[in-house]
Design a protein around this motif. Sequence first.
Motif, mmCIF file in Angstrom:
data_model
loop_
_atom_site.group_PDB
_atom_site.id
_atom_site.type_symbol
_atom_site.label_atom_id
_atom_site.label_comp_id
_atom_site.label_asym_id
_atom_site.label_seq_id
_atom_site.Cartn_x
_atom_site.Cartn_y
_atom_site.Cartn_z
ATOM 1 N N PRO A 104 0.818 -1.209 0.000
ATOM 2 C CA PRO A 104 0.000 0.000 0.000
ATOM 3 C C PRO A 104 0.851 1.258 0.000
ATOM 4 O O PRO A 104 0.459 2.291 -0.524
ATOM 5 N N ALA A 190 3.995 -8.545 -1.513
ATOM 6 C CA ALA A 190 2.717 -9.242 -1.494
ATOM 7 C C ALA A 190 2.979 -10.747 -1.397
ATOM 8 O O ALA A 190 4.050 -11.216 -1.780
ATOM 9 N N TYR A 526 -1.876 -0.477 -3.194
ATOM 10 C CA TYR A 526 -2.587 -1.738 -3.010
ATOM 11 C C TYR A 526 -3.148 -1.764 -1.598
ATOM 12 O O TYR A 526 -2.428 -2.081 -0.645
ATOM 13 N N ALA A 527 -4.417 -1.406 -1.436
ATOM 14 C CA ALA A 527 -5.004 -1.392 -0.103
ATOM 15 C C ALA A 527 -5.054 -2.812 0.440
ATOM 16 O O ALA A 527 -4.791 -3.051 1.610
ATOM 17 N N THR A 528 -5.391 -3.770 -0.409
ATOM 18 C CA THR A 528 -5.312 -5.168 0.004
ATOM 19 C C THR A 528 -4.265 -5.847 -0.867
ATOM 20 O O THR A 528 -4.250 -5.624 -2.085
ATOM 21 N N PRO A 529 -3.382 -6.618 -0.259
ATOM 22 C CA PRO A 529 -2.295 -7.192 -1.045
ATOM 23 C C PRO A 529 -2.803 -8.169 -2.099
ATOM 24 O O PRO A 529 -3.630 -9.026 -1.797
#
Lengths: 533, 373
Positions: A104, A190, A526-529
């Motif tokens: 993120p 990630a 990237y808020a969620t990986p």
Amino acid sequence: MSTDVAHEEHHHGPPKGIGRWLFSTNHKDIGTMYLTFALTMLFVGGASAMYIRAELFMPGIQFMEPDFYNNMVTNHALIMVFAVVMPAAAGLANWMIPMMIGAPDMALPRLNNLSFWLLPAAAVMLILSTIVPFMPGTGTAVNTGWTLYPPLSIQAGMGMDFVIFTVHILGVSSILASINIVVTILNMRAPGMTLFKMPMFCWAWLFTGLLLIIIAPVLAGGVTMLLFDRHFGTSFFDAAGGGDPVLFQHLFWFFGHPEVYVLLLPSIGVIAMIIPTFSRKPLFGYKSLVGGMAVLFTLGLVAWAHHQYTVGMAAGPTTWFMIITILISIPVGLMLLNFMMTMWRGAMTFETPMLFAVSIVLMFSFAGVTGIMLAVVPADLEYHDSMFVVAHFHYALIPGALLGLFAAAFYWLPKWTGNMYDERLGKIFFWWNVIAFNLTFFPQHFYGLAGMPRRIVDYNPAFADLNMLSSIAAFAYGISHLLFLYIVIKTVKGGVKAGNKPWEGAQVGTTGLEWDLSSPPPFHSYATPPVVK
Amino acid sequence: MNYIKNKIASATGVVSSLLVNNAYANKYNLPEPADPVVQQIFDLHMMTSLIATIIMVIVTLIVVYSLIVHRKDKGYVPDQNFHKSWFGRWAWLLVPIFVLGVDFAIAKSAHHTLDTIFDEHAEADMTVKITGSQWKWSYEYLDSGVKFTSNLNKDLTPEDEFYLRDVDKPLVLPVNTKVRLLHTTTDVLHDWWVPAIAFKVDAIPGYITETRTEILREGTYRGQCAENCGTGHAFMPIVVKAVSKEKFAEWRDQQVAAAAAAAAEASSDKEWTMEEMMAKGEEAFNKTCAACHQVTGEGVPGVFKALKGSAKATGDVKVHIQTVLNGVAGTAMAAWKDQFNDLEIAAIITYERNAWGNNTGDVVQPKDVAAER
Ligand code: HEM
Ligand SMILES: [Cu+2]
Ligand SMILES: [Cu+2]
């Protein structure tokens, strides 16, 4: 990452006003600030270069006092190295690394803010170092060149103290930035993004960051000892007090040689992304490139005294430094071969980033072969401190660092802004820039060999015609950067929409995640990986 | 086959004669060597230049071939598995081996020259100590005691062939004689660089570094300071006049005799007149002191004190003599007692006390100076 409440509030857009920039912890905003700072300083450092070339236009003193001339030489080098190439490379790292590895943001966002905002402070200090000598009673200007060798640096006036503090601030800034980047690469990848799946740019910055953490403190220590010699009666570098002027040279070059790789590696990382893209085939020798960088890292740390062959070292250490320096050609040769073999049997197209990348392969090879010539001790005892050396390291630093940064700008501007740059102007900029660069620096090899030393304000008429050529070409070279500025502004303002993946061949070979995001990317990358398969 | 070989040979002949043998030699390449070690260095330089050129040609050919053939607009289909071919698998090993071979060849050919340069037992027929100081060179022939200082010839303009490459008193050396050159400095780093006759090493405070020369041909060799030494760095040229052994001996004997005569004159009991001292003093002052204090005696404000109307130059004579003999510690004002004899110092001081409207009327005599030493 952060549990900060304020942070949560504007999750979907940047804060408004000047606060967005002053207090920013956002990797893209900080990246933009780094890049803007570097581009601004490119014009400051470039202006001093134009001043130098104007003075050297023909024999006779044109308009500069000798001390002011060498002050310009000093400022030019310090600005180009510390305020242009390093911040620009850090700006690219800020922008691209989190997006490439699916993070993120940077691991240490507040540290990121601090490491950027130290830079303008350092720039002000550096500019003061030039202004201060004009006030009465402050002694001579900093006329030492960027190497700051004592005893001359002890003789210099108050400006030198400003330079010393500039170096301190810059050192803190680069150590903090490096820690941040290394931690981000090691911790923020990630799931599934293993080290050996990372885009080469991340590897390059991993080595760069580690190098800086090792070498920056040594330079800071060296200049602090200089400060003590100047004001507090120590004699670290004063032979009359039992000190050793050559000790400073060892401290400086223990920093200075690896610094060359700090400047070089990020751009090597960039062209290792660009060449596969526009050859439409995977990078040749991914692992050997990583290995090559590791070897370069190691050898680079133990080669420093090849800048000091003329200080009368004994035969043993001289031979050591010569052999290590010659061996450096192995990893460098391997890197260049990998690039050439990536192009080999590819399906190449020649957009501006690729044009720069190809020219870098050729021109950096040339710096490599003159580097080998310099490494041979007996020959360097003639070349040393001549314009031949100046020619060598400009071939190393301009293609090896600066042009790589331009290539990166053209390659990623569509991603950053969402707009395509003007390809026709980009190509004009490339040809103008590269031809003028060669006309400026190629002749310097010859008048260096013929006996023109570096750091002289005036010279014998035997060197006149080639110097005039160098100067005229240098003005053309300098002016070309205004076109670059124009292209960047034009692209930021608008243009053909770029789409997520503006280059057909992007993502060939390495699995960087930057092209999966929209152009321009969302405020928090990237808020969620994502998961890498 | 032979035809091609001959062609290549004559082509390289033309190129190398361009670089080595004619007027261009000095303009675009290292100057023609006039010393055996420099000759070796020159050969090494030509060899590494050749290797560099060959490598560049190979690299350029590969890249240009690729640029012409492997293009999308020619419909070339990328070979996605090239990196998995045998070459792709082994390049990481093959290339380093190849480069190592080239490296080894270069290092090996440098080895012999390196040994010569570092030969600690090298013999020498004579020794010259060269001292750099801001911004002039002082030479001392340790065998005969001859010593003098060599300054930039300031009368030339940028149009002159030897602008910034000419001095008032060149270093004179005999040909075919092994000369040891010892380098040191009284202030900052300098570097005595005359590329045709000797490689360079830095002059470093507290160190004595060494180079050697054995000049093969009579002639004049020019160079300049190569290590940044501040304001006057561009203005400290070097001129070496190489003469036959006989001529050198003659010159040396003359210098020794002249020095003895000057010493005798300085210690004689003669009362010097104002006119004599002013003439001598003006010459010496303009040559040595005017670099900082200026011909007008006005100095450079904030950097070099004015002598015109200065308290010391118009006050107590003894203090004035002491200042010039011993310098002012911690400033650019050096001690001059070793550079000048009593007569010269007396003349300079007389000049300073009477020029530029300092009209003190004092005529300082050599014995006054001797009393302060
Ligand atoms: C093949 C690799 C290289 C080799 C063998 C090499 C070798 C050398 C040597 C021996 C010198 C000292 C010359 C002298 O002062 O007498 C030198 C100077 C220099 N090199 Fe390189 N070099 C290489 C690559 C690079 C690169 C990649 C850069 C920058 C990106 C670079 C930047 C410099 C700079 C700035 C100097 C001048 C230092 C000064 O005296 O102020 N070199 N190089
Ligand atoms: Cu180095
Ligand atoms: Cu100098």
